[in-house]
Design a protein around this motif. Structure first.
Motif, PDB file in Angstrom:
ATOM      1  N   SER A  22      -5.749 -29.385  80.096  1.00 30.40           N
ATOM      2  CA  SER A  22      -4.423 -29.287  79.491  1.00 30.40           C
ATOM      3  C   SER A  22      -3.385 -29.784  80.489  1.00 30.40           C
ATOM      4  O   SER A  22      -3.698 -30.095  81.636  1.00 30.40           O
ATOM      5  CB  SER A  22      -4.130 -27.827  79.145  1.00 30.40           C
ATOM      6  N   GLU A  23      -2.147 -29.800  80.036  1.00 22.62           N
ATOM      7  CA  GLU A  23      -1.055 -30.079  80.956  1.00 22.62           C
ATOM      8  C   GLU A  23      -0.918 -28.891  81.904  1.00 22.62           C
ATOM      9  O   GLU A  23      -1.457 -27.821  81.649  1.00 22.62           O
ATOM     10  CB  GLU A  23       0.257 -30.316  80.204  1.00 22.62           C
ATOM     11  N   PHE A  24      -0.205 -29.079  83.009  1.00 21.15           N
ATOM     12  CA  PHE A  24       0.006 -27.985  83.951  1.00 21.15           C
ATOM     13  C   PHE A  24       0.952 -26.958  83.338  1.00 21.15           C
ATOM     14  O   PHE A  24       1.896 -27.311  82.630  1.00 21.15           O
ATOM     15  CB  PHE A  24       0.610 -28.506  85.272  1.00 21.15           C
ATOM     16  N   SER A  25       0.695 -25.700  83.625  1.00 19.34           N
ATOM     17  CA  SER A  25       1.613 -24.653  83.198  1.00 19.34           C
ATOM     18  C   SER A  25       2.864 -24.702  84.069  1.00 19.34           C
ATOM     19  O   SER A  25       2.857 -25.330  85.128  1.00 19.34           O
ATOM     20  CB  SER A  25       0.950 -23.283  83.352  1.00 19.34           C
ATOM     21  N   PRO A  26       3.939 -24.031  83.639  1.00 23.77           N
ATOM     22  CA  PRO A  26       5.104 -23.944  84.523  1.00 23.77           C
ATOM     23  C   PRO A  26       4.731 -23.222  85.819  1.00 23.77           C
ATOM     24  O   PRO A  26       3.857 -22.351  85.825  1.00 23.77           O
ATOM     25  CB  PRO A  26       6.106 -23.115  83.713  1.00 23.77           C
TER      26      PRO A  26
END
Length: 106
Positions: A22-26
């Motif tokens: 996935s994309e990186f989390s905040p």
């Protein structure tokens, strides 16, 4: 297995069975917090999130994206008790939107 120093910034990704990420989390800052609950996750279908029944003051929430503003929906249905844990089974089909979960103490 290693402690992360307080003040350090961390982020996370999720990886599926085909090793897509996935994309990186905040980013989040590591803090000292003794007011927590250990949450488990079953990585085999049916997927589930579970936490101890002793954590009565916590609620499970879900969002479909982590872009600001984030809209968290409280999950109150379909949580069952099993072997001293509260369990929520995640329905995940190809048509399902991406889901993010958090266990929050209101």
């Amino acid at each position: 297995p290693n402690a992360i120093p307080v003040g350090r910034l961390i982020t996370a990704t999720a990886t599926d069975a085909d090793f897509n990420t996935s994309e990186f989390s905040p980013c989040q800052t590591v803090v000292i917090d003794t007011n927590y609950v250990v949450v488990g996750f079953s990585a085999t279908a049916p997927y589930s999130i579970y936490w101890p029944t002793s954590a009565v003051a916590f609620s499970l929430e879900r969002a479909t994206n982590l872009s600001s503003p984030i809209f968290w929906e409280t999950i109150s249905n379909n949580i069952v008790t099993n072997n001293g844990n509260r369990v929520f089974y995640i329905s995940n089909t190809p048509a399902s939107p991406q889901q993010y979960f958090r266990l929050r103490q209101p």
